[in-house]
Design an enzyme around this catalytic site. Sequence first.
Site, PDB file in Angstrom:
ATOM      1  N   LYS A 235       4.609  -1.698   4.022  1.00 31.00           N
ATOM      2  CA  LYS A 235       4.339  -2.250   2.696  1.00 31.00           C
ATOM      3  C   LYS A 235       5.136  -1.459   1.645  1.00 31.00           C
ATOM      4  O   LYS A 235       6.337  -1.640   1.561  1.00 31.00           O
ATOM      5  CB  LYS A 235       2.842  -2.346   2.486  1.00 31.00           C
ATOM      6  CG  LYS A 235       2.324  -3.527   3.342  1.00 31.00           C
ATOM      7  CD  LYS A 235       0.879  -3.588   3.619  1.00 31.00           C
ATOM      8  CE  LYS A 235       0.630  -4.772   4.565  1.00 31.00           C
ATOM      9  NZ  LYS A 235      -0.650  -4.721   5.257  1.00 31.00           N
TER      10      LYS A 235
ATOM     11  N   ASN B 248       4.548  -7.564  -0.082  1.00 30.68           N
ATOM     12  CA  ASN B 248       3.835  -6.290  -0.104  1.00 30.68           C
ATOM     13  C   ASN B 248       4.785  -5.106  -0.244  1.00 30.68           C
ATOM     14  O   ASN B 248       4.377  -3.958  -0.113  1.00 30.68           O
ATOM     15  CB  ASN B 248       3.037  -6.130   1.194  1.00 30.68           C
ATOM     16  CG  ASN B 248       2.013  -7.229   1.375  1.00 30.68           C
ATOM     17  OD1 ASN B 248       1.385  -7.668   0.411  1.00 30.68           O
ATOM     18  ND2 ASN B 248       1.845  -7.689   2.599  1.00 30.68           N
TER      19      ASN B 248
ATOM     20  N   HIS C 230      -2.517  -0.800   1.461  1.00 34.43           N
ATOM     21  CA  HIS C 230      -2.059  -1.301   0.157  1.00 34.43           C
ATOM     22  C   HIS C 230      -2.223  -0.277  -0.972  1.00 34.43           C
ATOM     23  O   HIS C 230      -1.965  -0.598  -2.128  1.00 34.43           O
ATOM     24  CB  HIS C 230      -2.815  -2.581  -0.205  1.00 34.43           C
ATOM     25  CG  HIS C 230      -2.536  -3.691   0.746  1.00 34.43           C
ATOM     26  ND1 HIS C 230      -1.449  -4.522   0.617  1.00 34.43           N
ATOM     27  CD2 HIS C 230      -3.181  -4.081   1.869  1.00 34.43           C
ATOM     28  CE1 HIS C 230      -1.454  -5.393   1.611  1.00 34.43           C
ATOM     29  NE2 HIS C 230      -2.481  -5.149   2.382  1.00 34.43           N
TER      30      HIS C 230
ATOM     31  N   ASP D  53      -8.354   2.788   5.754  1.00 36.28           N
ATOM     32  CA  ASP D  53      -7.046   2.152   5.961  1.00 36.28           C
ATOM     33  C   ASP D  53      -6.449   1.894   4.578  1.00 36.28           C
ATOM     34  O   ASP D  53      -6.966   1.087   3.809  1.00 36.28           O
ATOM     35  CB  ASP D  53      -7.256   0.844   6.734  1.00 36.28           C
ATOM     36  CG  ASP D  53      -5.939   0.102   6.993  1.00 36.28           C
ATOM     37  OD1 ASP D  53      -4.940   0.403   6.311  1.00 36.28           O
ATOM     38  OD2 ASP D  53      -5.925  -0.787   7.861  1.00 36.28           O
TER      39      ASP D  53
ATOM     40  N   HIS E  14      -9.907  -5.286   7.354  1.00 33.45           N
ATOM     41  CA  HIS E  14      -8.759  -6.001   7.932  1.00 33.45           C
ATOM     42  C   HIS E  14      -8.978  -6.357   9.407  1.00 33.45           C
ATOM     43  O   HIS E  14      -9.615  -5.611  10.159  1.00 33.45           O
ATOM     44  CB  HIS E  14      -7.530  -5.090   7.809  1.00 33.45           C
ATOM     45  CG  HIS E  14      -6.231  -5.779   8.083  1.00 33.45           C
ATOM     46  ND1 HIS E  14      -5.599  -5.703   9.299  1.00 33.45           N
ATOM     47  CD2 HIS E  14      -5.456  -6.546   7.296  1.00 33.45           C
ATOM     48  CE1 HIS E  14      -4.471  -6.385   9.241  1.00 33.45           C
ATOM     49  NE2 HIS E  14      -4.364  -6.921   8.029  1.00 33.45           N
TER      50      HIS E  14
ATOM     51  N   GLU F 207     -11.284  -0.081   3.734  1.00 34.28           N
ATOM     52  CA  GLU F 207      -9.904  -0.086   3.252  1.00 34.28           C
ATOM     53  C   GLU F 207      -9.836   0.619   1.898  1.00 34.28           C
ATOM     54  O   GLU F 207     -10.750   0.463   1.081  1.00 34.28           O
ATOM     55  CB  GLU F 207      -9.396  -1.522   3.078  1.00 34.28           C
ATOM     56  CG  GLU F 207      -9.249  -2.259   4.388  1.00 34.28           C
ATOM     57  CD  GLU F 207      -8.660  -3.654   4.203  1.00 34.28           C
ATOM     58  OE1 GLU F 207      -7.815  -3.855   3.326  1.00 34.28           O
ATOM     59  OE2 GLU F 207      -9.081  -4.537   4.963  1.00 34.28           O
TER      60      GLU F 207
ATOM     61  N   SER G  56      -7.030  -5.866   1.021  1.00 33.50           N
ATOM     62  CA  SER G  56      -5.746  -6.561   1.074  1.00 33.50           C
ATOM     63  C   SER G  56      -5.787  -7.947   0.449  1.00 33.50           C
ATOM     64  O   SER G  56      -4.762  -8.436  -0.015  1.00 33.50           O
ATOM     65  CB  SER G  56      -5.262  -6.651   2.514  1.00 33.50           C
ATOM     66  OG  SER G  56      -6.235  -7.245   3.339  1.00 33.50           O
TER      67      SER G  56
HETATM   68  C1  LIG Z   1      -1.073  -5.107   6.561  1.00 33.54           C
HETATM   69  C2  LIG Z   1      -2.273  -4.363   6.997  1.00 33.54           C
HETATM   70  C3  LIG Z   1      -2.352  -3.791   8.270  1.00 33.54           C
HETATM   71  C4  LIG Z   1      -1.301  -4.034   9.316  1.00 33.54           C
HETATM   72  O1  LIG Z   1      -0.167  -3.279   9.069  1.00 33.54           O
HETATM   73  P1  LIG Z   1       1.218  -3.744   9.757  1.00 33.54           P
HETATM   74  O2  LIG Z   1       2.057  -2.533   9.675  1.00 33.54           O
HETATM   75  O3  LIG Z   1       1.705  -4.882   8.945  1.00 33.54           O
HETATM   76  O4  LIG Z   1       0.879  -4.136  11.155  1.00 33.54           O
HETATM   77  C5  LIG Z   1      -3.447  -3.029   8.579  1.00 33.54           C
HETATM   78  N1  LIG Z   1      -4.441  -2.842   7.693  1.00 33.54           N
HETATM   79  C6  LIG Z   1      -4.421  -3.402   6.477  1.00 33.54           C
HETATM   80  C7  LIG Z   1      -5.538  -3.149   5.539  1.00 33.54           C
HETATM   81  C8  LIG Z   1      -3.338  -4.191   6.091  1.00 33.54           C
HETATM   82  O5  LIG Z   1      -3.325  -4.761   4.901  1.00 33.54           O
END
Ligand SMILES: *Cc1c(COP(=O)(O)O)cnc(C)c1O
Length: 382
Positions: A236, A48, A210, A207, A134, A178, A182
């Site tokens: 990421k 990622n 990505h 969120d 997520h 999101e 993801s």
């Molecule tokens: C990876 C991810 C997270 C978690 O983030 P980290 O910093 O890896 O704990 C939260 N939300 C989504 C949508 C993700 O893909």
Amino acid sequence: MPSIDDFAREKLAGLDARGLKRALVPARRMDGIRLARGGRALLSFSCNDYLNLSQDPRVRGAAKAAIDAHGAGACASRLVTGDHPLLGALEDGLAAFKGAQAACVFGSGFLANAGVVPALMGKADLILLDELAHASIWSGARLSGALVLNFRHNDTDDLAALLRARRAAHARCLIASEGVFSMDGDLAPVDELAGLSRAHDAWLMIDDAHGLGVINGGRGARAKGAVPLQIGTLSKALGSYGGYLCASAPVIDLIKTRARTLIYSTGLPPASAAAALAALEILTSDSALVEKPLANARLFTRLMGLPEAASAIVPVIIGDERRAMALSAALEEDGFLVGAIRPPTVPAGTSRLRVTFCAAHEEDDIRRLAGALQRRLQALAA
Ligand SMILES: *Cc1c(COP(=O)(O)O)cnc(C)c1O
């Protein structure tokens, strides 16, 4: 009651029988896209780190300098003595980049979701989640004690129906989704979600783990109206570790006073904050770099005859868990690391290869992967 060891063994045997046991495989990173795993060098289409900034000399240098200036760890919660100056600088940078008044950095993206949602929502409230949201958003929602309902993936009609039927019975209402999904790589209809949240007196949280660094010229998910709660990760495209919320000044003040994953957890290490800050500067200034992951994903979807990629994540749906695992193992023999994703990460019957693209992939890398995958898919069908 069985012994705890028997309980663990039986549980694992059951998961193994269904092709759902997971294993950790040590991987030594060689550069942005190559790593050594299981005794062989593999070209990774599973990371990622979309801009390969985790390996960038400027980002690594910033992390090393921060350790020399501030030490390896933050030594305490930010509310005690762990609020080193790099965190404020990083929060200012993130807020400016996301067009928000303020920001709050957490120990990870998971901790951001697990802390923000329960700080805002409680027993009398309603949380409406996209069904593919997520695990960390689900965890935050459950911790809040609010009623949690899910709407069909990206289905704004289903969400509108839920709002009409259920909103009135609750004090506060939060809609969460999101920016870039993801495991599917598709985008949320953020404008429509923002419109529905306004129409039904709900708050909207997106969120964008990505999306940052990849879509909309690297700015990530955006809406015509403002998104009041913008969650993301430093782990990421920013190549570091940590999470954040960008929001208005009063919301950030409340979060810093009330979010349990901030208050009762040690501050983000200085090296992680400095690396993220250096990465944010590169992301902001290098538009050619930011265009690459999406362009690479689109070359792959063209070569494979798949719908055009909307992000750096392309799912190749296989269905059966074991077939997805076998395909991933076959590609590993060909020298490619492409992760197979199984339930409960994705719904049953939708096991898939999750192919992710980075800035450092070259056209030839992508053509070779597409060729190998087509051969392996044909062999599987025969
Ligand atoms: C990876 C991810 C997270 C978690 O983030 P980290 O910093 O890896 O704990 C939260 N939300 C989504 C949508 C993700 O893909």
